[in-house]
Design an enzyme around this catalytic site. Structure first.
Site, PDB file in Angstrom:
ATOM      1  N   GLY A 114       0.841  -1.238  -0.218  1.00  0.00           N
ATOM      2  CA  GLY A 114       0.016  -0.025  -0.047  1.00  0.00           C
ATOM      3  C   GLY A 114       1.001   1.180  -0.062  1.00  0.00           C
ATOM      4  O   GLY A 114       1.052   1.875  -1.045  1.00  0.00           O
ATOM      5  N   CYS A 128      -6.949  21.503  19.102  1.00  0.00           N
ATOM      6  CA  CYS A 128      -7.011  21.515  20.441  1.00  0.00           C
ATOM      7  C   CYS A 128      -6.622  20.577  21.150  1.00  0.00           C
ATOM      8  O   CYS A 128      -7.196  19.837  22.013  1.00  0.00           O
ATOM      9  CB  CYS A 128      -8.524  22.011  20.960  1.00  0.00           C
ATOM     10  N   GLU A 129      -5.440  20.176  20.651  1.00  0.00           N
ATOM     11  CA  GLU A 129      -4.565  18.983  21.345  1.00  0.00           C
ATOM     12  C   GLU A 129      -3.215  19.294  21.519  1.00  0.00           C
ATOM     13  O   GLU A 129      -2.471  19.702  20.348  1.00  0.00           O
ATOM     14  CB  GLU A 129      -4.755  17.783  20.392  1.00  0.00           C
TER      15      GLU A 129
HETATM   16  C1  PLP Z   1      -2.624  -2.591   5.748  1.00  0.00           C
HETATM   17  C2  PLP Z   1      -2.433  -3.645   4.949  1.00  0.00           C
HETATM   18  C3  PLP Z   1      -1.364  -3.909   4.150  1.00  0.00           C
HETATM   19  C4  PLP Z   1      -0.675  -2.652   3.249  1.00  0.00           C
HETATM   20  O1  PLP Z   1       0.178  -2.262   4.139  1.00  0.00           O
HETATM   21  P1  PLP Z   1       1.151  -1.205   3.628  1.00  0.00           P
HETATM   22  O2  PLP Z   1       2.078  -0.861   4.989  1.00  0.00           O
HETATM   23  O3  PLP Z   1       0.474   0.067   3.299  1.00  0.00           O
HETATM   24  O4  PLP Z   1       2.084  -1.836   2.816  1.00  0.00           O
HETATM   25  C5  PLP Z   1      -1.455  -5.028   3.248  1.00  0.00           C
HETATM   26  N1  PLP Z   1      -2.114  -6.225   3.757  1.00  0.00           N
HETATM   27  C6  PLP Z   1      -2.929  -6.138   4.625  1.00  0.00           C
HETATM   28  C7  PLP Z   1      -3.738  -7.056   5.267  1.00  0.00           C
HETATM   29  C8  PLP Z   1      -3.141  -4.767   5.346  1.00  0.00           C
HETATM   30  O5  PLP Z   1      -4.037  -4.849   6.557  1.00  0.00           O
END
Ligand code: PLP
Length: 467
Positions: free
Chosen positions: A321, A394-395
């Site tokens: 991701g 506000c933190e």
């Molecule tokens: C969040 C997540 C990802 C991606 O993680 P990254 O750190 O953004 O690469 C992949 N697989 C699962 C199951 C996740 O929960």
């Protein structure tokens, strides 16, 4: 990613007062290229340019804060995964950043996509990602979400509990569907930035424990189900990982589980998903490996464990991701106030307040994530001052960047750009303090277009339907 902080911080000539990992930059105007979207630069006037788009002009047109996503950068990182892992399925983890446009980019680059909720499924499908290329995750999928996924023909469902297996079977029975499933397991590996910690028992909400035996029970249970087509094992060990050691342990344990499954059933599992979590550079000290290096290591680890357990090589997948969308994104803020706070011992700290904060990037407040920043609208010859970039909420913990060197002359109206803001910033945004969420703008060849428009106060007022 968390470095150790040393309390206190200070003026440039006492730079040692900052955290030990933070270096005084030799040239504050120079962009550390590993942090920025590819091709980011300063123009003749000293303004930062991303994908041909001049950030002050983007700020002028779209307001601040604004997230700018370099389309070419996103696509090139997606392509790099496809090319470095030939034969593997690459599932882009939609939770990092998902809009219809982003789903389209992922689809066009040949990626699949991971979703976790009805909302993510709907956006992904609306962006043109075929349902068959969706992986449906989550530890508490609702009946409604499961029914929708089955009707749409979602490619695979990653089951996370015995309750869910039963829920999924009921939904299949009711709707006359079958489902491809992977069983999410906990391998006992908890990966951190520079190391991994093998937790004796997996005291967290995701997955079914290998060591506790539930993982094997769940696999056998799915295998014997009349509604489910068991495809394999899924493991996701964490996020923002730089070392391959944690993955190596995870691969060994999932393969061992696969061989135990074979012993129990006589069947070899055809698939293995190794999750995401590949780290990116947020600061100068972060050292992500090139995707091709990562791929070579994964190939070797998988081959090694296949040989060790006498298993045929499964069909493999990973789920990056952050590593795809994180470096593509830059957040741009406008400075509202600059305050020097006197500390003990004659020291002081410069607080630079910007027009966003924890509502548009919760990561620093949530897990002490670190970022870098640069003055985006001009260069400066002023000395570097250890600064703290804070939001308008506000933190006291509303800190965007705890320690960063910025020019001593940063002033009201300046623009601060924060690289690495493509992932888990807008996607985790809130309306805390009734602040409308910033827009997400894509940039390509100097042209920007709005992917997600800015929320307005009218949007917020419309939600408030009470008397
Ligand atoms: C969040 C997540 C990802 C991606 O993680 P990254 O750190 O953004 O690469 C992949 N697989 C699962 C199951 C996740 O929960």
């Amino acid at each position: 990613m968390t470095h150790m902080h040393i309390a206190g911080s200070i003026h440039a000539d006492a730079a040692q007062g900052g955290p030990t990992w933070l270096q005084v930059p030799e040239d504050l105007n120079e962009l550390d290229l590993k942090l920025w979207p590819r091709g980011a630069r300063r123009d003749e006037q000293g303004r930062i340019v991303v994908a041909g788009a001049t950030l002050p002009e983007v700020a002028e047109e779209h307001g601040t804060p604004v997230y700018v996503i370099d389309e070419g950068d996103f696509r090139s990182r997606a392509r790099e995964f496809k090319e470095s892992f030939p034969g593997w399925e690459i599932y882009y983890a939609g939770k990092a950043l998902l809009t219809r446009t982003v789903a389209r980019w992922a689809a066009e680059e040949g990626l699949n996509l991971d979703v976790t909720t009805m909302g993510e499924m709907r956006i992904a499908l609306a962006g043109g990602m075929p349902a068959a290329r969706l992986g449906f995750h989550g530890n508490n999928k609702s009946e409604e979400e499961i029914a929708f996924a089955l009707e749409q023909g979602v490619g695979r469902i990653i089951v996370d509990s015995f309750d869910e297996i039963a829920r999924l079977e009921r939904a299949c029975a009711d709707g006359g569907h079958r489902a491809n499933v992977l069983v999410r397991v906990t391998t006992g590996v908890e990966a951190h930035t520079h190391e991994y910690i093998a937790t004796a028992h997996e005291d967290q909400k995701f997955g079914l424990s290998i060591m506790g035996g539930q993982a094997l029970t769940a696999l056998v249970r799915c295998h014997s189900s009349q509604y489910l087509d068991l495809r394999g094992i899924h493991s996701h060990i964490g996020s923002q990982i730089f070392e391959t050691l944690g993955f190596e342990v995870a691969i060994r344990r999932t393969m061992k589980l696969a061989s135990q499954f074979r012993t129990a059933t006589g069947v070899e599992l055809p698939e293995l998903d190794l999750g995401g979590g590949f780290g990116i550079a947020y600061t100068g000290v972060d050292t992500p490996q090139p995707t091709s290096t990562l791929a070579a290591a994964f190939e070797e680890m998988v081959d090694h464990e296949c040989r060790a357990f006498g298993l045929a090589r499964p069909h493999l997948s990973i789920e990056p991701g952050r590593a795809i969308c994180g470096p593509s994104g830059v957040a741009v803020y406008r400075v509202g106030t600059v305050k020097t706070v006197e500390l003990e011992g004659g020291r002081s700290r410069v607080y630079i307040s910007v027009d966003g904060g924890m509502s548009d990037n919760i990561r620093p407040a949530l897990y002490a994530a670190e970022y870098s920043a640069a003055l985006a609208n001009r260069t400066s010859d002023a000395e570097p001052v250890l600064s703290r970039v804070v939001g308008k909420h506000c933190e006291g913990g509303d800190i965007l960047i705890r320690d960063v060197f910025l020019p001593a002359d940063v002033t009201i109206g300046d623009l601060i750009a924060v690289p690495g803001s493509g992932a888990y910033a807008r996607s985790m945004a809130s309306n805390y303090n009734q602040i409308p969420k910033p827009p997400v703008v894509s940039a390509r060849d100097g042209v920007t277009s709005v992917m997600l428009r800015r929320e307005t106060l009218d949007d917020l007022m419309r939600l408030d339907v009470g008397q």
